[in-house]
Write a protein that holds these residues in place. Structure first.
Motif, PDB file in Angstrom:
ATOM      1  N   ALA A 258       0.949  -1.205  -0.298  1.00  0.00           N
ATOM      2  CA  ALA A 258       0.267  -0.689   0.213  1.00  0.00           C
ATOM      3  C   ALA A 258       1.191   1.481   0.126  1.00  0.00           C
ATOM      4  O   ALA A 258       0.394   2.266  -0.577  1.00  0.00           O
ATOM      5  CB  ALA A 258      -0.979   0.166   1.235  1.00  0.00           C
TER       6      ALA A 258
ATOM      7  N   PRO B 188      -6.437   4.100  -3.198  1.00  0.00           N
ATOM      8  CA  PRO B 188      -6.882   3.135  -2.406  1.00  0.00           C
ATOM      9  C   PRO B 188      -8.547   3.305  -3.587  1.00  0.00           C
ATOM     10  O   PRO B 188      -9.269   3.707  -4.060  1.00  0.00           O
ATOM     11  CB  PRO B 188      -6.999   2.916  -1.180  1.00  0.00           C
ATOM     12  CG  PRO B 188      -5.962   4.313  -0.970  1.00  0.00           C
ATOM     13  CD  PRO B 188      -6.221   5.101  -2.266  1.00  0.00           C
TER      14      PRO B 188
ATOM     15  N   ALA C  28     -12.147   0.442  -0.189  1.00  0.00           N
ATOM     16  CA  ALA C  28     -11.377   0.807   1.051  1.00  0.00           C
ATOM     17  C   ALA C  28     -11.299   2.316   1.728  1.00  0.00           C
ATOM     18  O   ALA C  28     -10.742   2.562   2.892  1.00  0.00           O
ATOM     19  CB  ALA C  28      -9.689  -0.016   0.042  1.00  0.00           C
TER      20      ALA C  28
ATOM     21  N   PRO D 123      -5.174   0.368   3.695  1.00  0.00           N
ATOM     22  CA  PRO D 123      -6.299   0.347   2.591  1.00  0.00           C
ATOM     23  C   PRO D 123      -6.616  -0.969   2.271  1.00  0.00           C
ATOM     24  O   PRO D 123      -8.223  -1.576   2.478  1.00  0.00           O
ATOM     25  CB  PRO D 123      -6.373   0.783   1.963  1.00  0.00           C
ATOM     26  CG  PRO D 123      -4.825   1.001   0.886  1.00  0.00           C
ATOM     27  CD  PRO D 123      -3.808   1.272   2.529  1.00  0.00           C
TER      28      PRO D 123
END
Length: 393
Positions: free
Chosen positions: A341, A351, A355, A381
């Motif tokens: 991420a 995201p 998310a 996320p």
């Protein structure tokens, strides 16, 4: 000694301060410099607040600290602030910690987990000299990192840190009240290999560690903590890293000083540190102490696991046990997701909508509403999607 110090403060120091108050106001601040997180975040908070509000008229701030844990960072702060290390002042503050902080002359300098707004958007307040830059480039070259290379830092707090701090008083990891903040560096290796696969180097950092990295590791993973570590290197490398990956540690706030985002796994306390809105974290998972079944974050919130007030925050195993909870640290797979991420964020990849909704829901539901929570870091996320059943209830 404590009684004599109390009498000296009450009978001499305070009367003198009250006597001169109509003419000139003295405010005395004391920095807890024995840990890197405090030495990073506390002076920054003071400096940002002072620069924002300005110095009141007819006022002098007197700033002391105890012995600093990192000489390089302390000297950099001394370029910006009149902080003096004084063993005598440290002892006086310790002996009078139940008296002096209750007076008007005490200048509060300690940060809290609610200071997100003060750190959000803050440009770096510390700079390196050209000689320090030359020294830093030489350090990177010694580790095989060239001027066109990039790197991330990884750090996991382990029992060796407590052993160094407490010495003979420390009987082992299980006796450490903050052992829930410890981790296993080997759990992070699958994640840091992702960084290497993307072309970056990874520096394993930390003042003291209980094991070296295996020789079979990826060639771009450098065990700086075991082979190159210095006070200077800790600060210079944090300042120039692409990001930080690791557990909840004071080093994360050192990165924040220089706007290097952090990705925190196994976050304890559940209320996130003030490390900037560009940072990510994943909280520990929680289980019922009796049944072993999972507990949702809403259930944990209602039990008091998200306490926000200083002195009441749930930070160690005993605190969780009193609430009927046990802690499960982030798995290697979840750490990989967190690292990915952060890599996505570095590449400008946002995201998914779901998310982002879960991230916002978690922040609104569980971050202290009295703080400027929109400036707080977000949960990862991928973590949000995977554990939506523990979040979105």
């Amino acid at each position: 000694m404590a009684l004599a110090s109390n009498l000296f403060t009450v009978l001499i120091v305070l009367p003198v301060l009250y006597l001169v108050e109509p003419l000139w106001r003295f405010r005395i601040g004391f920095f807890h410099a024995e840990r890197l997180g405090h030495l990073s975040g506390d002076p920054l908070l003071y400096l940002v607040r002072r620069d924002t509000a300005g110095m009141p008229p007819r006022t002098t701030h007197i700033l002391f600290s105890e012995a600093p844990c990192n000489r390089q960072l302390f000297e950099m702060w001394q370029r910006r602030l009149p902080i003096r290390y004084s063993r005598t002042a440290a002892r006086l503050f310790h002996y009078n910690k139940n008296i002096f902080p209750k007076t008007r002359f005490f200048l509060k300098t300690a940060q809290t987990s609610n200071d997100h707004d003060w750190f959000a958007g803050t440009e770096p307040r510390l700079t390196f000299t050209e000689a320090e830059h030359e020294r830093g480039r030489a350090l990177l070259a010694d580790m095989g990192i060239g001027p066109d290379d990039w790197y991330a830092c990884v750090h996991v707090r382990d029992p060796a840190y407590s052993q160094r701090r407490l010495g003979a008083q420390y009987p082992g990891a299980e006796a450490d009240g903050h052992r829930v903040r410890n981790g296993n560096i080997l759990d992070y290796l699958p994640a840091v290999e992702r960084i290497c696969d993307r072309g970056g180097f990874v520096l394993r950092t930390g003042e003291v560690v209980d094991r070296q990295l295996p020789d079979s590791r990826h060639p771009k993973i450098i065990d700086y903590a075991s082979n190159f570590r210095s006070d200077f290197g800790d600060i210079y490398l944090a300042a120039h890293a692409r990001f930080y990956l690791g557990g909840p540690s004071g080093l994360a706030q050192t990165h924040m000083l220089f706007r290097s985002p952090v990705a925190l796994a196994s976050m304890v306390p559940l209320t996130p540190h003030a490390v900037g809105p560009d940072s990510l974290y994943i909280p520990v998972l929680l289980r019922d102490a009796r049944s072993g079944g999972p507990r949702t974050y809403r259930e944990a919130f209602e039990l008091g696991a998200f306490a926000y007030k200083d002195g009441e925050m749930v930070t160690d195993a005993a605190d969780f046990a009193r609430l009927g909870l046990t802690v499960e640290q982030s798995s290697p797979d979840d750490i990989v997701d967190l690292c990915q991420a952060m890599l996505d964020q570095m590449d400008g990849i946002s995201p998914t909508a779901e998310a982002a909704r879960l991230q916002d829901h978690y922040r609104r539901a569980f971050t202290n509403p009295a703080s400027s929570y929109p400036h707080a870091p977000s949960i990862g996320p991928r973590f949000a999607l995977k554990y939506s059943h523990l979040i979105d209830v």
